[in-house]
Motif scaffolding. Structure first.
Motif, short mmCIF file in Angstrom:
data_model
loop_
_atom_site.label_atom_id
_atom_site.label_comp_id
_atom_site.label_asym_id
_atom_site.label_seq_id
_atom_site.Cartn_x
_atom_site.Cartn_y
_atom_site.Cartn_z
N VAL A 311 0.86 -1.18 0.00
CA VAL A 311 0.00 0.00 0.00
C VAL A 311 0.90 1.23 0.00
CG1 VAL A 311 -1.73 1.31 1.29
CG2 VAL A 311 -1.85 -1.18 1.24
N PRO A 312 0.69 2.18 -0.91
CA PRO A 312 1.56 3.36 -0.98
C PRO A 312 1.61 4.12 0.34
CG PRO A 312 0.12 3.25 -2.89
CD PRO A 312 -0.35 2.20 -1.95
N VAL A 313 2.81 4.53 0.74
CA VAL A 313 3.02 5.31 1.95
C VAL A 313 3.65 6.63 1.52
CG1 VAL A 313 4.15 5.48 4.17
CG2 VAL A 313 3.32 3.26 3.36
N LEU A 314 2.92 7.74 1.78
CA LEU A 314 3.39 9.06 1.37
C LEU A 314 3.75 9.90 2.60
CD1 LEU A 314 0.85 9.99 -1.44
CD2 LEU A 314 3.10 8.93 -1.67
N GLN A 315 4.83 10.64 2.48
CA GLN A 315 5.25 11.54 3.55
C GLN A 315 4.59 12.90 3.33
OE1 GLN A 315 7.00 10.43 6.04
NE2 GLN A 315 7.47 8.43 5.14
N ALA A 316 3.57 13.18 4.14
CA ALA A 316 2.86 14.46 4.08
C ALA A 316 2.60 14.90 5.52
CB ALA A 316 1.57 14.35 3.29
N VAL A 341 -6.64 15.89 0.36
CA VAL A 341 -6.70 14.44 0.17
C VAL A 341 -6.90 14.11 -1.30
CG1 VAL A 341 -8.02 12.36 0.74
CG2 VAL A 341 -7.50 14.03 2.52
N ALA A 342 -7.67 14.92 -2.04
CA ALA A 342 -7.85 14.69 -3.48
C ALA A 342 -6.52 14.81 -4.20
CB ALA A 342 -8.87 15.69 -4.04
N GLN A 343 -5.69 15.77 -3.80
CA GLN A 343 -4.37 15.90 -4.42
C GLN A 343 -3.53 14.64 -4.16
OE1 GLN A 343 -3.74 19.97 -2.48
NE2 GLN A 343 -2.55 20.19 -4.38
N VAL A 344 -3.57 14.12 -2.95
CA VAL A 344 -2.78 12.94 -2.61
C VAL A 344 -3.29 11.73 -3.38
CG1 VAL A 344 -2.14 11.37 -0.74
CG2 VAL A 344 -2.14 13.83 -0.35
N VAL A 348 -1.38 9.34 -6.10
CA VAL A 348 -1.25 7.89 -5.95
C VAL A 348 -1.77 7.19 -7.21
CG1 VAL A 348 -2.12 5.89 -4.67
CG2 VAL A 348 -1.32 7.91 -3.45
N TYR A 349 -2.89 7.64 -7.75
CA TYR A 349 -3.41 7.01 -8.96
C TYR A 349 -2.44 7.18 -10.13
CZ TYR A 349 -7.84 6.78 -6.41
OH TYR A 349 -8.81 6.51 -5.48
N GLN A 350 -1.81 8.36 -10.26
CA GLN A 350 -0.81 8.57 -11.32
C GLN A 350 0.40 7.66 -11.12
OE1 GLN A 350 0.20 12.72 -11.41
NE2 GLN A 350 -1.93 13.39 -11.82
N LEU A 351 0.78 7.49 -9.84
CA LEU A 351 1.92 6.63 -9.55
C LEU A 351 1.61 5.19 -9.91
CD1 LEU A 351 4.76 6.39 -8.35
CD2 LEU A 351 3.70 6.12 -6.09
N GLU A 364 7.43 15.31 -8.13
CA GLU A 364 7.30 15.39 -6.69
C GLU A 364 5.85 15.68 -6.30
OE1 GLU A 364 9.53 14.79 -4.42
OE2 GLU A 364 11.12 14.36 -5.88
N LEU A 365 5.48 15.25 -5.10
CA LEU A 365 4.15 15.52 -4.59
C LEU A 365 3.97 17.03 -4.46
CD1 LEU A 365 1.50 14.28 -3.37
CD2 LEU A 365 2.59 14.50 -1.14
N PRO A 366 2.91 17.58 -5.09
CA PRO A 366 2.74 19.03 -5.04
C PRO A 366 2.43 19.50 -3.62
CG PRO A 366 0.80 17.97 -5.97
CD PRO A 366 1.84 16.89 -5.85
N GLU A 367 2.57 20.78 -3.39
CA GLU A 367 2.27 21.35 -2.08
C GLU A 367 0.77 21.21 -1.81
OE1 GLU A 367 2.71 25.57 0.38
OE2 GLU A 367 3.53 25.35 -1.65
#
Length: 384
Positions: A311-316, A341-344, A348-351, A364-367
């Motif tokens: 499961v993807p783990v993102l640092q935010a 959350v929509a941005q995240v 994830v879907y693009q990844l 990179e994950l946008p601000e």
């Protein structure tokens, strides 16, 4: 009961709960002397208030009783009828007075202890039939004081009555020479004077007995520290058991959350402190839902479970803190965090699409658009 409640460690006043239980069991403050005083005072008040009517009734009743004829003296049935008729008339005097006396006696008993309705004192207790267990009650402090008080009261009332009769013996002797109306009036005045003397003595005893009964009732219901702790456990629950239940519930919640992590769409983390697992199904959910969240060690467990389950783990950090502080498990995220959350989720879907070879790798994950007021660290800084 006395032996049980006279322990040296019972030095704490009874709690409201124990007082209520004692009242339900019929254990309330009662003063016999106060009831006796009220009953005799009520009887005296009725005699004084209705003295003219009572004297008139007695005059007519005695006059009728002393009127004989030949038939009444020779026919037993006629004599019985006359006796029954005079007895019925006498009851019309005695019954109202007895009702008033009884009513005042009950009211006097409830004056210091209040009203209670319980059948428990009437229930048979075969343990009281055992003479061995009854001996401590017979020689208890309460029984000794009650017996001593009753003897002293009888002695005082006897002395008062004897002195009053001695001082009025000539008056009673002279009643015989008076006409019937005057004799009844003279006897009424003399009896009323003696009644007032007895009432004065009973009033003094009642003034002492009522506070004493309150004190003895409070003494019988005293509690020890152990009793208070036991009652607290019964009311609030055993602290150790409650602590174990809380630990068990936390453990069950932890296991349930970790079991839901493999089914999440992603885990948002503050690198070492917070982790929040999110899931979104557009066919069933109106907004993303939190399936697990935790801090410190639990956050590490969520991260490890997510990595094991791919499961993807993102640092935010900011979003992780905001979700941890304001989102509830198995509930949709707050509306103010929809955009972030929509941005995240889009990232994830693009990844996932890039890993499947359907699109290029995202940058990179946008601000993220997280309102500053939802970040608990930002609130702490502002407060400082």
């Amino acid at each position: 009961m006395a032996a049980e409640n006279d322990g040296p460690d019972r030095n704490l006043p009874a709690t409201p709960r124990k007082l209520q239980k004692a009242r339900e069991d019929g254990q309330v403050v009662r003063s016999r002397d106060l009831g006796h005083f009220g009953a005799i005072a009520a009887g005296g008040a009725v005699l004084v208030g209705f003295a003219p009517q009572i004297v008139g009734w007695l005059h007519d009743l005695v006059a009728e009783a002393l009127r004989f004829d030949r038939i009444a003296s020779t026919e037993p049935t006629v004599m019985v009828e006359r006796l029954a008729d005079m007895g019925g008339k006498l009851l019309w005097i005695v019954i109202p007075m007895g009702f008033a006396v009884g009513l005042v006696a009950v009211a006097g008993g409830m004056l210091i202890g209040g009203w209670t309705w319980s059948f428990k004192p009437l229930q048979p207790k075969f343990s009281k039939l055992n003479p061995i267990t009854g001996l401590p009650r017979m020689f208890s402090k309460q029984q000794f004081v009650d017996a001593l008080k009753a003897c002293f009261l009888a002695l005082v009332l006897g002395i008062v009555g004897a002195l009053y009769l001695k001082s009025n013996i000539e008056t009673f002797g002279g009643v015989i020479a008076l006409p019937l109306p005057a004799a009844l009036q003279q006897v009424g005045h003399t009896v009323l004077g003696g009644l007032l003397m007895l009432l004065l003595a009973l009033a003094l005893f009642a003034a002492v007995d009522a506070p004493w009964q309150r004190y003895m009732h409070a003494t019988r219901l005293k509690m020890s520290h152990r009793d208070v702790k036991q009652e607290h456990k019964e009311v609030e629950g055993n602290a150790e058991v409650k602590a174990k239940i809380k630990v068990r519930m936390r453990e069950m919640s932890r296991r349930r959350m970790l079991a839901a992590v493999p089914h999440a769409d992603l885990v948002v983390m503050n690198p070492t402190h917070y982790a929040v697992a999110l899931k979104y199904d557009d066919a069933k959910m109106a907004a993303p839902r939190v399936v697990a969240k935790g801090a410190d060690l639990l956050a590490m467990s969520i991260r490890d479970t997510a990595k094991t389950s791919k499961v993807p783990v993102l640092q935010a950090p900011v979003l992780a803190r905001a979700l941890y502080a304001h989102a509830e498990i198995d509930r949709e995220i707050p509306a103010a965090l929809f955009a972030a959350v929509a941005q995240v989720l889009a990232y994830v879907y693009q990844l996932r699409a890039a890993l499947a070879g359907h699109s290029p790798m995202p940058g990179e994950l946008p601000e993220l658009n997280v309102p500053a007021e939802l970040d608990p660290h930002n609130k702490t800084e502002n407060a400082e």
